[in-house]
Design an enzyme around this catalytic site. Structure first.
Site, PDB file in Angstrom:
ATOM      1  N   CYS A 199       0.889  -1.165  -0.027  1.00 24.72           N
ATOM      2  CA  CYS A 199      -0.105   0.137  -0.169  1.00 24.72           C
ATOM      3  C   CYS A 199       0.858   1.225  -0.051  1.00 24.72           C
ATOM      4  O   CYS A 199       1.061   1.908   0.979  1.00 24.72           O
ATOM      5  CB  CYS A 199      -0.957  -0.055   1.052  1.00 24.72           C
ATOM      6  N   CYS A 380      -6.322   2.220  -4.482  1.00 18.84           N
ATOM      7  CA  CYS A 380      -6.080   2.842  -3.328  1.00 18.84           C
ATOM      8  C   CYS A 380      -6.946   3.926  -2.826  1.00 18.84           C
ATOM      9  O   CYS A 380      -6.964   4.892  -3.476  1.00 18.84           O
ATOM     10  CB  CYS A 380      -4.615   3.328  -3.374  1.00 18.84           C
TER      11      CYS A 380
END
Lengths: 437, 121
Positions: A199, A380
């Site tokens: 991430c 994201c």
């Protein structure tokens, strides 16, 4: 994979969290199970491993499925940023691995010590050898805090030290440290490692929310914020980099490029970065340390790791990026963080990788060829302030692949994206881990 | 399974809400069923009751927004684009329609119940 498949994770999230209209199809009758006596071993019981185990248990009849992992707790890692910014409590990401373990799967509660893909064998920490016909490697990665000189994870939360990737507890302590900083002000430093990472948006999100927290507290003028990017960009997707760069400029967040954290003095509060022109020392009052990330030693030191190319140094596994099959050992697939592919160290990536890997694995069992492909899709929800986020979705080509073109603009700060992140992503994730979504 | 289908939606909603999911489904069934029953038994809409239900529905809309704000630790004041205002409208509208139908159904059922008791007496 069809267009619908590519988009379904976020569409599902939106449909559940934001009641957005999404095309629905009635689920076809479950496909007939594939009969096999194969022994499939899954190394790692994180999101990818459990997702694989559940789907294999649903799709195979007669197979012996073994999963190897010593961790009894399961962590919803996309929730760490929410904990570290005070949005959720420290218990939010934590649950039990056994909760998601399918029936009939043999769970060896030990760490993997050694991979021997030549001998089709795994050795556990206690020295037990486990032979397999097919292997799925889902070990996840290692946070290499030891690579940062002076770093001590036991001091997270103290003296302005945050590090929200470490654990839910560390994320909560990071929130404490960030809260204090948001009241007192000073110099805040934010960064990311030069390695591949899970991430890559999380360090950026945390910076955005720290800045907003200062504004909410009325202390923004007392603080300087500096984001130290490891390369010449803030995000690997150029158009997202530009957007974040503009937003950081708008929010008064300074940026420096090609800065990689090498050393930290936790007492004197000095961070030392490697830069193209040498070491650079920067004082801080608050810092969020994101460590280098690498393959676990057992993978890194095995023949599964890349030997050449950009993924070799940190030991990521050598897989075909479109079907996640190992390039040297065709009875091995690698899914999730451990896969040496250009993108794909997020839960959304796992969601797309698991069905492809399983499709190819089952095809191999049946001695046929599968055609499904993983295109590098990942997403994201980039939180840019409390209450708003940008829904960033992209693929291997760095193309934006919005799930809702014309409805949810990918680079627009929206409440609907925040709603999806805070309300619907975790249930969607858990459903994915259970092999149901 | 990689398609977005009703089963997947059910799984995710259930994961999100637990037993509350089935309570809400029961309320929807009860509300719609009761509304239709009241319409059928009374031979049409009762305007007085409808107005009262709509007033309650207005409050229901705001209640839905309040609950959403609580759950998402945010609020409609965070709306940043047209789709956000659409979402605010959908949430408010959902609360309005739901509470209107439910309250009309409850009042209608009570009325039917009272009528039948009076007839017995």
């Amino acid at each position: 994979m069809g267009d619908l498949s590519r988009r379904s994770f976020l569409k599902l999230t939106a449909a559940t969290g934001a009641t957005a209209a999404a095309p629905l199809t009635l689920n076809a009758t479950a496909a007939e199970k594939v009969k096999t006596k194969a022994h499939i071993v899954i190394a790692g019981a994180g999101a990818a491993g459990l997702g694989v185990a559940n789907r294999l248990a649903n799709q195979l009849d007669g197979a012996k499925i073994t999963i190897i992992d010593g961790k009894k707790k399961h962590f919803y890692q996309p929730g760490y940023t929410l904990v570290a910014t005070g949005i959720k409590g420290s218990s939010y990401p934590t649950s039990g691995t056994s909760r998601y373990m399918p029936e009939g799967v043999d769970w060896i509660q030990e760490a993997v010590a050694e991979f021997d893909p030549v001998g089709n064998k795994i050795v556990t920490a206690s020295g037990k050898a486990v032979n397999y016909d097919f292997l799925v490697v889902t070990t996840g990665m290692k946070l290499d805090y030891a690579a940062i000189e002076g770093m001590d994870v036991n001091r997270i939360g103290q003296n302005g030290l945050g590090s929200h990737y470490h654990s839910p507890d560390a994320a909560a302590k990071t929130w404490s440290a960030m809260s204090r900083f948001s009241e007192e002000g000073g110099q805040g430093i934010f960064l990311r490692p030069a390695t591949e990472m899970k991430c890559a948006g999380a360090p950026l999100k945390f910076t955005f929310l720290t800045e907003h927290n200062l504004r909410r507290n009325g202390t923004r003028s007392k603080a300087n914020l500096l984001y130290a990017a490891h390369s010449q960009s803030l995000f690997s997707v150029p158009i997202v980099h530009e957007k974040v760069r503009m937003l950081y400029e708008d929010r008064g967040i300074d940026t420096v490029y090609s800065h990689v954290l090498r050393k930290i003095d936790l007492d004197r509060k000095i961070a030392t970065f490697d830069t193209p022109t040498g070491g650079s020392e920067i004082d801080y009052d608050f810092i969020n340390v994101i460590p280098p990330m690498r393959a676990p030693d057992a993978v890194r030191n095995s023949p599964l790791a890349w030997r050449t190319g950009p993924f070799a140094a940190d030991g990521w596994t050598e897989v075909d990026k479109y079907n996640l099959q190992h390039k040297v050992f065709p009875n091995v697939w690698c899914v999730g963080d451990i896969a040496g592919v250009p993108k794909g160290k997020t839960a959304a990536s796992v969601k797309w990788q698991v069905p492809v890997a399983i499709d190819h694995l089952i095809a191999a069992i049946q001695d046929r060829t599968a055609t499904s492909q993983y295109n590098g899709y990942t997403s994201c929800p980039l939180l840019t302030q409390y209450g708003r986020a940008m829904l960033v979705e992209f693929d291997y080509k760095n193309n934006l692949v919005p799930s809702f073109p014309g409805v949810i603009a990918p680079l627009e700060e929206l409440w609907v994206t925040w709603v999806m992140k805070t309300m619907a992503l975790k249930p969607t994730y858990i459903s994915m881990v259970r092999g149901l979504a | 399974m990689n398609e977005l289908d009703f089963y997947t939606l059910y799984v995710v909603f259930y994961e999100m809400m637990g037993m509350l999911f089935w309570i809400l489904i029961a309320l929807v069934i009860f509300g719609i069923g009761g509304f239709i029953l009241a319409l059928t038994r009374e031979g049409g809409l009762q305007s007085r009751r409808l107005i009262l239900s709509e007033i309650l529905g207005l409050l229901g809309g705001f209640m839905a927004l309040f609950i959403m704000a609580k759950v998402t630790i945010s609020g409609f004041s965070d709306a940043g684009g047209p789709v956000d205002w659409l979402l605010v409208g959908l949430i408010w509208g959902g609360g309005l329609v739901g509470v209107t139908i439910l309250s009309y159904a409850i009042m209608g059922m009570l009325n039917i119940l009272n009528d039948s008791q009076r007839q017995k007496a």
